[in-house]
Design an enzyme around this catalytic site. Structure first.
Site, PDB file in Angstrom:
ATOM      1  N   HIS A 141      -0.633   6.715   8.774  1.00 48.93           N
ATOM      2  CA  HIS A 141       0.154   5.553   9.198  1.00 48.93           C
ATOM      3  C   HIS A 141       1.629   5.724   8.810  1.00 48.93           C
ATOM      4  O   HIS A 141       2.519   5.598   9.652  1.00 48.93           O
ATOM      5  CB  HIS A 141      -0.427   4.281   8.561  1.00 48.93           C
ATOM      6  CG  HIS A 141       0.327   3.034   8.855  1.00 48.93           C
ATOM      7  ND1 HIS A 141      -0.050   2.129   9.824  1.00 48.93           N
ATOM      8  CD2 HIS A 141       1.455   2.520   8.296  1.00 48.93           C
ATOM      9  CE1 HIS A 141       0.815   1.138   9.865  1.00 48.93           C
ATOM     10  NE2 HIS A 141       1.738   1.336   8.936  1.00 48.93           N
ATOM     11  N   GLU A 142       1.865   6.011   7.551  1.00 47.44           N
ATOM     12  CA  GLU A 142       3.267   6.118   7.108  1.00 47.44           C
ATOM     13  C   GLU A 142       3.948   7.317   7.766  1.00 47.44           C
ATOM     14  O   GLU A 142       5.114   7.255   8.133  1.00 47.44           O
ATOM     15  CB  GLU A 142       3.357   6.205   5.581  1.00 47.44           C
ATOM     16  CG  GLU A 142       2.655   5.064   4.823  1.00 47.44           C
ATOM     17  CD  GLU A 142       3.008   3.661   5.286  1.00 47.44           C
ATOM     18  OE1 GLU A 142       4.059   3.461   5.920  1.00 47.44           O
ATOM     19  OE2 GLU A 142       2.214   2.733   5.024  1.00 47.44           O
ATOM     20  N   GLY A 179       0.828  -1.202   0.000  1.00 48.64           N
ATOM     21  CA  GLY A 179       0.000   0.000   0.000  1.00 48.64           C
ATOM     22  C   GLY A 179       0.860   1.248   0.000  1.00 48.64           C
ATOM     23  O   GLY A 179       0.668   2.161  -0.798  1.00 48.64           O
ATOM     24  N   ALA A 180       1.831   1.286   0.905  1.00 50.21           N
ATOM     25  CA  ALA A 180       2.690   2.452   1.028  1.00 50.21           C
ATOM     26  C   ALA A 180       3.870   2.124   1.929  1.00 50.21           C
ATOM     27  O   ALA A 180       3.837   1.131   2.654  1.00 50.21           O
ATOM     28  CB  ALA A 180       1.914   3.621   1.624  1.00 50.21           C
TER      29      ALA A 180
HETATM   30  N1  BES Z   1       6.164  -0.756   6.275  1.00 52.35           N
HETATM   31  C1  BES Z   1       4.955  -1.041   5.593  1.00 52.35           C
HETATM   32  C2  BES Z   1       5.160  -1.331   4.129  1.00 52.35           C
HETATM   33  C3  BES Z   1       5.714  -2.691   3.840  1.00 52.35           C
HETATM   34  C4  BES Z   1       4.955  -3.793   4.056  1.00 52.35           C
HETATM   35  C5  BES Z   1       6.947  -2.866   3.312  1.00 52.35           C
HETATM   36  C6  BES Z   1       5.462  -5.052   3.754  1.00 52.35           C
HETATM   37  C7  BES Z   1       7.451  -4.116   3.028  1.00 52.35           C
HETATM   38  C8  BES Z   1       6.707  -5.219   3.241  1.00 52.35           C
HETATM   39  C9  BES Z   1       3.964   0.112   5.703  1.00 52.35           C
HETATM   40  O1  BES Z   1       4.142   0.921   6.791  1.00 52.35           O
HETATM   41  C10 BES Z   1       2.615  -0.496   5.825  1.00 52.35           C
HETATM   42  O2  BES Z   1       2.353  -1.103   6.823  1.00 52.35           O
HETATM   43  N2  BES Z   1       1.779  -0.351   4.811  1.00 52.35           N
HETATM   44  C11 BES Z   1       0.475  -0.956   4.761  1.00 52.35           C
HETATM   45  C12 BES Z   1      -0.620   0.052   4.919  1.00 52.35           C
HETATM   46  C13 BES Z   1      -0.856   0.430   6.337  1.00 52.35           C
HETATM   47  C14 BES Z   1      -1.895   1.510   6.451  1.00 52.35           C
HETATM   48  C15 BES Z   1      -1.253  -0.724   7.220  1.00 52.35           C
HETATM   49  C16 BES Z   1       0.381  -1.613   3.408  1.00 52.35           C
HETATM   50  O3  BES Z   1       1.215  -1.361   2.573  1.00 52.35           O
HETATM   51  O4  BES Z   1      -0.547  -2.405   3.230  1.00 52.35           O
HETATM   52 ZN    ZN Z   2       3.418   0.251   8.619  1.00 55.74          ZN
END
Ligand code: BES
Ligand code: ZN
Length: 906
Positions: A345-346, A309-310
């Site tokens: 979140h980010e 997602g991000a």
């Molecule tokens: N740190 C994660 C992104 C990530 C996830 C990188 C898995 C590598 C592997 C980011 O902070 C995150 O948790 N993103 C979520 C969205 C969030 C609102 C829960 C995502 O990407 O689904």
């Molecule tokens: Zn996260």
């Protein structure tokens, strides 16, 4: 930990200064089975999947070098990018070899203090570079390396890759090792300087970004300086033809921060909402946690091809464009709310993840669980807190309870993994957030704030553990959290049973808890369970305000004397603990709680329980329960209630939730019978309340131009819940009218879904496509909605038809997920008895796996519920798992998943 000399499989020695031949290829599956990890069993038949060697928490050891500074230069070229790295190091353990991770890198040269290494000085393997201790000087030294990588050929979207002509990176969890030789582990933190060069004059890339503050830029180059020590997974680089949507924020100490959202030219008009959300998040974190931003600039970039997602890279968040770009015509109310939550979140990771990071990947919940908890608090504050809580519980049950109940169950802090990317799960995220909510309930608001303040002051700049996290709560509040820690180490959802009796003015509660076995954890000890309770008198007054019971034993008794009459129980208020609760309340009592409780969550929950139980009875042949239908009518007509809350109450449990409930009760769910029962209940509800539904549908029309605020979004949600029910009576008439008039995506898409359910959508589907053909994000919705709402027996065939369209650009993760997610969201369609849904799904997992193993592995969880179903379906799914396992060259990611999926109890 990850680096063991004995595992090195290939040694390439080179002469001094010479260029080694290509070393790149995907890391091989480790050949040996490891003790304690379930070996592949007979479940597949022959041949079994080769067991993979896990990484274990108990094997953690600190990195034997300190990394003082990092300096990187990128010479960008699509097929051959050069990365020059300078690492300032000093040994902490005398005599240690320098072990660096590196995958798919062509080493050009490596030097220590300027002297190029000779072949005898190092070992180069498929997974890294080891420089022998004998080649390292005493005291501080500098390692310089130059490598060549090929971003144009990178289809995995980990490391440096190209999306629509734009260079971008994704380094979490272990992507940085695809960029340069480096200690790619989160406990190695250093300040970074980065220079980006674009030597190809024929391909000018005007925007060159990296982490931190800008140092300078000129034609074809830019330099960045990130003073805050960070692990490599937070590194980011972006280069492309991008347009900035600018903003600014003044922090609590009066510093001005420049904000930018970078998008493809033409998308600037869809950034305003995300920018507003960012400013709200920055202000909220100052207000609520006292956390101020710490650089002069904060950049967000939207990319179209993104696995997740991000991502929270320091000062340079990278977002899937789906979670940034929004306009009323293209984004739904849900999208707007999610965008606000994900931007927050980010951003919140800047303190919970970046300033304080994780010692190792087993501690992932330290940053993700906490940051999800924080973004949930934020959304609750920005919108309606009760509605947010209900939404979060719905998500928790749909994703995490499901995970905890099946073969992929694991603790919030796992103790082994093969591929860390497979552990970004609902358990780590959503249950990780619930555990923090429970901690807060136990220590109170003040204790929570004191513990967090201590966490930030004690661990700033460090890579911490769950032990560190619990210790700040113990030190700040004096509470012993030894037993509470089981929430982190034990998998499985506790079952709590409450039995009540009343005699002589005293209520007695007999409460027991137990947790079913999960893979690798047959026995579970009791946990600390904070169970919030209220009591209502028969006239609806609250005779006991919310009181926290602390369960610590397998069986406990609580008494409440001095009651004038037998009270009605309001249990697990606010969903104070993520447990499956059994209490033998009658439907009348549930309807009473639904009508009278002071806690909105419990009111909703009582209705949900009625609906679930009623639906389960209907699956087994009963008629719709009049109690439940009447209670829903009262909610529908009660204009004193928030429309968003009424919408949630009116929405019936989904087929997946009914299947889960039946399985929990020891029954075998029949997907077709569930589909049929849910349809019958919806129709009965619609018939009984047709007039009120039509009246509310009209009354909830929001006049004036669209805004995504919680108020009007709640009205639309109620209006569309009414539409969904009316649709069962009018053959799509209301939906047709709405589809023709709607000026926003929320209504347009809901109307289209209704028309699809009624088999009236041929024109609408074509109209929608013609209108939105050029919009990637809306076309994703077009794929999903058709499959998610299709008649079950037509669903697998429709999936095939859609997959054959030229618009099915399956290499784009969003488009691929849109189709696969639409199919798996259609419970009865995916589980069609012929197995056609399973076959199609597995075919496409196999198709994407060689290009993008992360996506294949994540989506394979659609199969995690197989133990619920009948023998015939189990056999069909296991055949697909076996077929995937037997596929030559299957990725490590997907191999781990199909192995874990298949090695559960049958
Ligand atoms: N740190 C994660 C992104 C990530 C996830 C990188 C898995 C590598 C592997 C980011 O902070 C995150 O948790 N993103 C979520 C969205 C969030 C609102 C829960 C995502 O990407 O689904
Ligand atoms: Zn996260």
């Amino acid at each position: 930990m990850q680096h063991c000399a004995a595992e090195i499989q290939r040694v390439i020695a080179t002469a001094k200064g010479a260029i080694p031949s290509g070393v790149a290829s995907r890391s091989a599956v480790e050949p040996r089975a490891a003790a304690g990890y379930p070996a592949a069993t007979s479940i597949f038949g022959e041949p079994p999947v080769q067991a993979q060697r896990p990484i274990r928490l108990v094997d953690y050891s600190p990195y034997p070098f300190t990394l003082k500074a990092v300096d990187l230069t990128f010479r960008l070229a699509a097929g051959a990018t050069r990365v020059l790295a300078r690492l300032d190091l000093v040994a902490r353990v005398p005599g240690a070899s320098l072990v660096l991770d590196g995958v798919g890198l062509r080493l050009i040269v490596a030097a220590i203090n300027g002297d190029a290494l000779t072949g005898a000085d190092y070992l180069l393997t498929e997974t890294g570079l080891t420089i022998h201790a004998a080649a390292l000087p005493e005291g501080p030294f500098t390692l310089t390396t130059e490598v060549e990588i090929n971003p144009a050929a990178n289809t995995t979207m980990q490391g440096l890759y190209i999306s629509n002509g734009m260079y971008c990176t994704q380094c979490e969890a272990e992507g940085f090792r695809h960029i340069t030789f480096y200690p790619d582990r989160p406990d190695v933190m250093a300040p970074f300087r980065v220079r980006v060069e674009t030597p190809d004059a024929a391909n000018p890339l005007p925007v060159l970004l990296s982490n931190g503050n800008p140092l300078g830029q000129g034609p074809g180059w830019a330099e960045w300086d990130d003073p805050w020590p960070k692990p490599a997974y937070l590194f980011a680089l972006v280069a492309g033809d991008l347009t900035a949507y600018p903003g600014s924020f003044t922090t609590m100490s009066g510093r001005n921060v420049a904000l930018n959202i970078y998008v493809r030219p033409g998308d600037e008009g869809r950034c305003a909402f995300a920018m507003g959300a960012l400013k709200r998040a920055m202000a909220w974190d100052e207000r609520t946690y006292g956390r101020e931003y710490d650089l002069d600039i904060f950049n967000i970039v939207a990319v179209d091809d993104f696995n997740m997602g991000a991502m929270e890279n320091k000062g340079l968040n990278i977002f899937n464009s789906k979670w940034v770009l929004a306009s009323p015509e293209t984004a739904t109310d849900n999208d707007f709310e999610r965008i606000e939550g994900i931007i927050a979140h980010e951003y919140f990771h800047n303190w919970t993840g970046n300033r304080i990071t994780c010692r190792d990947w087993f501690q992932l919940c330290l940053k993700e669980g906490l940051t999800v908890y924080r973004d949930q608090q934020f959304t609750a504050d920005m919108r309606s807190a009760p509605v947010k809580r209900i939404d979060d519980v719905l998500t928790l049950r749909a994703r995490q309870f499901r995970e905890d109940q099946g073969p992929l169950a694991h603790p919030v802090r796992p103790d082994h993994y093969v591929e860390i990317n497979n552990f970004y799960t609902a358990t780590v995220y959503e249950k990780g957030a619930e555990v923090i909510g429970m901690l807060k309930s136990l220590v109170g608001e003040g204790g929570y704030r004191a513990a967090l303040d201590l966490y930030f002051s004690r661990h700033d700049g460090e890579a911490a553990t769950i032990e560190d996290w619990l210790k700040v709560f113990e030190d700040a509040t004096g509470r012993d959290l030894t037993q509470f820690k089981r929430w982190y180490t034990d998998a499985g959802t506790p079952r709590v049973t409450v039995k009540d009796s009343y005699e002589n003015g005293t209520l007695t509660l007999n409460v027991s808890q137990s947790t079913p076995p999960t893979p690798g954890q047959p026995e579970k000890a009791p946990r600390v369970i904070p169970l919030a309770l209220g009591l209502l008198s028969p006239n609806g007054d609250e005779v006991l305000p919310t009181t926290l019971l602390e369960l610590t034993e397998a069986h406990q008794t609580f008494t409440f004397p001095g009651l004038a009459a037998r009270p009605i129980l309001s249990l697990n208020r606010g969903f104070s603990a993520p447990v499956v609760l059994t209490h033998s309340a009658s439907p009348a009592e549930q309807a009473f709680v639904m009508a009278h409780d002071t806690d909105p969550f419990t009111r909703w929950e009582a209705g949900r329980t009625l609906a679930r139980n009623g639906l389960c009875a209907m699956v087994n042949g009963a008629d719709a329960a009049p109690d439940h239908i009447d209670a829903l009518g009262r909610i529908l007509r009660d204009n004193s209630l928030d429309p968003a809350f009424r919408a949630l109450c009116l929405r019936l449990p989904g087929e997946e939730e009914i299947a889960q409930t039946l399985y929990d009760a020891g029954q075998t769910p029949d997907p077709d019978a569930i589909h049929d029962a849910r349809g019958r209940l919806a129709t009965a509800l619609a018939r009984t309340h047709e007039t009120d539904l039509a009246g509310t549908y009209t009354a909830m029309r929001v006049p004036g131009p669209y805004t995504p605020d919680a108020g009007p979004a709640g009205q639309r949600a109620l209006r569309l819940a009414c539409l969904g029910l009316l649709n069962r009576l009018d053959g799509g008439a209301h939906a047709k009218a709405l589809f023709a008039q709607a000026d926003n995506m929320t209504e347009s898409l809901a109307a289209l879904a209704c028309l699809i359910e009624e088999g009236q959508a041929d024109d609408a589907t074509a109209t929608f496509k013609t209108r939105w053909q050029a919009d990637r994000l809306v076309m994703d919705k077009w794929f999903t909605v058709q499959l998610a709402h299709a008649t079950p027996d037509q669903t697998p065939a429709l999936a095939k038809t859609l997959a054959a369209l030229p618009e099915f650009e399956w290499k784009n993760p969003n488009r691929y997920r849109a189709l696969m997610g639409g199919l798996s969201a259609n419970h009865a369609g995916f589980h069609q008895a012929s197995g056609a849904g399973y076959r199609f799904y597995a075919d496409w997992l196999l198709r994407v796996d060689p290009l993008n193993p992360q996506i294949a592995a994540r989506l394979s969880t659609a199969f995690e519920t197989w133990p619920r179903y009948d023998a015939a379906r189990q056999t069909l799914i296991r055949a697909e798992l076996g077929r995937m396992a037997a596929q030559p060259g299957l990725s490590r990611d997907l191999t781990e998943m199909v192995t874990r999926l298949a090695t559960a109890k049958a």
